[in-house]
Design an enzyme around this catalytic site. Structure first.
Site, PDB file in Angstrom:
ATOM      1  CB  SER A  99      -4.135  -0.050  -6.256  1.00  0.00           C
ATOM      2  OG  SER A  99      -3.931  -1.126  -5.345  1.00  0.00           O
ATOM      3  CE  LYS A 103      -6.101  -1.239  -2.270  1.00  0.00           C
ATOM      4  NZ  LYS A 103      -4.900  -1.904  -2.806  1.00  0.00           N
ATOM      5  CB  SER A 154      -0.976  -1.910  -4.426  1.00  0.00           C
ATOM      6  OG  SER A 154      -1.196  -1.659  -5.779  1.00  0.00           O
TER       7      SER A 154
HETATM    8  N1  GLN Z   1       0.691  -1.220 -10.198  1.00  0.00           N
HETATM    9  C1  GLN Z   1       0.465  -2.627 -10.280  1.00  0.00           C
HETATM   10  C2  GLN Z   1      -0.746  -2.903 -11.145  1.00  0.00           C
HETATM   11  O1  GLN Z   1      -1.261  -1.979 -11.668  1.00  0.00           O
HETATM   12  C3  GLN Z   1       0.318  -3.231  -8.914  1.00  0.00           C
HETATM   13  C4  GLN Z   1      -1.013  -3.010  -8.316  1.00  0.00           C
HETATM   14  C5  GLN Z   1      -1.169  -3.721  -7.012  1.00  0.00           C
HETATM   15  O2  GLN Z   1      -0.213  -4.094  -6.366  1.00  0.00           O
HETATM   16  N2  GLN Z   1      -2.415  -3.932  -6.637  1.00  0.00           N
HETATM   17  O3  GLN Z   1      -1.157  -3.989 -11.315  1.00  0.00           O
END
Ligand code: GLN
Length: 497
Positions: free
Chosen positions: A150, A75, A174
């Site tokens: 994400s 990532k 995420s």
């Molecule tokens: N969807 C969540 C956010 O927008 C979690 C994102 C994540 O885990 N990085 O913050």
């Protein structure tokens, strides 16, 4: 070749059916052919092939290791020497890190070959991968659908067999949510288990790295190499490195368990708040079928309650932006990253740099975060959220009095269409309802593919969430693997893969 598990690829390498170089070339070709998915931000064949040749040399010298010569995608939130490290942001679009993140360093030391950097929501803020400066990622199962976020690039890469495994990070879901929406397996370990050093920070008290792969067994292999104490991360835990494969294939309780009931004695807690009105019917049906499968394996289901589940959304969306507003203050155009081309004075340079460098969602979070931390509002919002966070963590401990594992859905629905929620941040935040509280409590959680939607969504995967108590990763992987031994959801691939 690309559909093989890491263990199968290991055997192919060890018996010289294939070299690390050929393996890397094969996956690079697949990445090139699948550009339409937009799963990668940076691909650099010379770097990949050099690493593959080095792995082949280690193998030729007689060196052995479970991951030596196997490819991995990272990532783009993990900094990598020589590669771009953008975190999906214009702010870091051309940034090349002078050092490797600990996770990257450890996997490279184990002999893994980096295939590229995967696309992601900007600074890991999002649930659909539509917040990336580099454009959205498409879901390999249905190109009109989001892959989740994400870590959407990592998820799409594994689902489309562009990489056998990828790293992800999970701040509020995420790893689990994109794994669920793309039909792969992913685990977010206990907070502090995987070093955050070199992981571009979003919300430091929540961020945690983990592997995303086809199966629980593959995740177990890679998690072992990723995790462990790191003196360079002050929140890293002083615990010995574990072999996360040690429980795979073993019965839950004792050797006397019947072969077809290996999970006899396992108590699975079902939080009633995870099966309420917000859960779509197709996801519910797939989860129910998976739970029946667990009963057949010998587990018993018990009702539990996590009464503050609903509050996890406001609590998370206060705490995460608060920490983000502080973490992102370093991107000022002075130290590194984007700098506005023209400006009048220092203040103007900051303003222009940050308005150009950050996307809309990141700005929204900085605004919210700065607000809740400001004088006069801190007590009302931030402090209050921290108190409820404590209660959320306690609720889990109360539930674990009655069960060994907690199960439920990862996402209230299957993947939605690209653009469907893009203009409605609140709708997007609601999609995180089942993943946020695990992160707030610092608990490990995983997603295991367990079915598909129905009707027009018949090609969109569903993930079962498994939540364990602190440091129970090896047992969670055992429980996930037991399911994968008797089902083949994790072996299904999108058409054409
Ligand atoms: N969807 C969540 C956010 O927008 C979690 C994102 C994540 O885990 N990085 O913050």
């Amino acid at each position: 070749m690309h559909q093989k598990s890491l263990t199968e690829l290991r055997a192919a390498l060890d018996t010289k059916q294939v070299s690390a170089l050929e393996l890397a070339q094969h996956f690079l070709q697949r990445i090139e052919a699948a550009r339409e998915l937009n799963a990668f931000i940076d691909v650099n064949p010379p770097l990949t092939l050099d690493a593959a040749r080095a792995a082949d040399q280690r193998l030729a010298r007689g060196e052995r290791g479970p991951l030596l010569g196997l490819p991995v995608a990272h990532k783009d939130v993990f900094v990598t020497r020589g590669w771009k490290s953008s975190a999906g942001s214009r702010m870091l679009a051309d940034y090349v890190s002078p050092f490797d993140a600990t996770v990257v360093e450890r996997l490279a030391a184990a002999g893994m070959v980096t295939l590229g950097k995967t696309n992601m929501d900007e600074f890991a803020m999002g649930s659909s991968n539509e917040n990336s400066f580099f454009g959205p990622v498409r879901n390999p199962w249905d190109r009109n659908a989001v892959p989740g976020g994400s870590s959407g690039g990592s998820a799409a890469a594994v689902a489309a067999a562009l990489a056998p495994v990828a790293t992800g990070t999970d701040t509020g879901g995420s790893i689990r949510q994109p794994a669920s929406l793309t039909g792969i397996t992913g685990i977010k370990p206990t907070y502090g288990r995987v070093s955050r050093y070199g992981m571009i920070a979003f919300a430091s008290s929540l961020d945690q790295g983990g592997p995303m792969a086809r199966s629980a067994a593959d995740c177990a292999l890679v998690l072992g190499a990723m995790s462990g104490f790191d003196p360079r991360d002050s929140t890293s835990l002083q615990r010995d490195v574990e072999d996360y494969t040690r429980w795979l294939g073993k019965p839950w309780q004792d050797a006397g368990a019947l072969a077809d009931r290996p999970l006899a004695g396992l108590r699975i807690g079902l939080p009633r708040e995870y099966f309420g009105a917000g859960l779509s019917g197709d996801v519910r049906a797939a989860i129910d079928a998976a739970l029946r499968q667990y009963e057949e394996l010998g587990a018993i289901l018990v009702d539990v309650s996590l009464p503050k589940t609903e509050l996890s959304i406001p609590v998370y969306y206060v705490i995460a932006p608060a920490e983000a507003s502080s973490n992102l203050s370093r991107f000022d155009g002075v130290r590194y990253g984007h700098r506005a081309a023209e400006y009048r004075d220092l203040l103007d340079m900051y303003k222009k740099t940050r308005s150009e460098g950050f996307g809309a969602e990141v700005k929204r979070r900085i605004l919210v975060g700065t607000y809740v931390l400001s004088h006069g509002y801190y007590d009302a919002y931030y402090l209050q959220a921290q108190k409820i966070r404590r209660i959320i963590a306690q609720d889990f401990q109360d539930a674990f009095e009655q069960c060994d594992m907690i199960m439920g859905p990862v996402s209230p629905s299957v993947a939605w269409n690209l653009g469907e929620k893009a203009d409605d941040p609140l709708q997007m935040y609601l999609a995180d309802i089942y993943t946020l509280s695990t992160s707030l409590a610092g608990l490990p959680g995983m997603s295991v593919p367990c079915g598909f939607g129905t009707g027009p969504h018949a090609a969109r995967p569903v993930g079962l969430q498994i939540i364990g108590n602190y440091f129970n990763e090896a047992r969670m992987l055992q429980v996930a693997d037991a399911f994968q031994r008797v089902t083949d959801w994790h072996r299904q691939v999108p058409a054409g893969v």
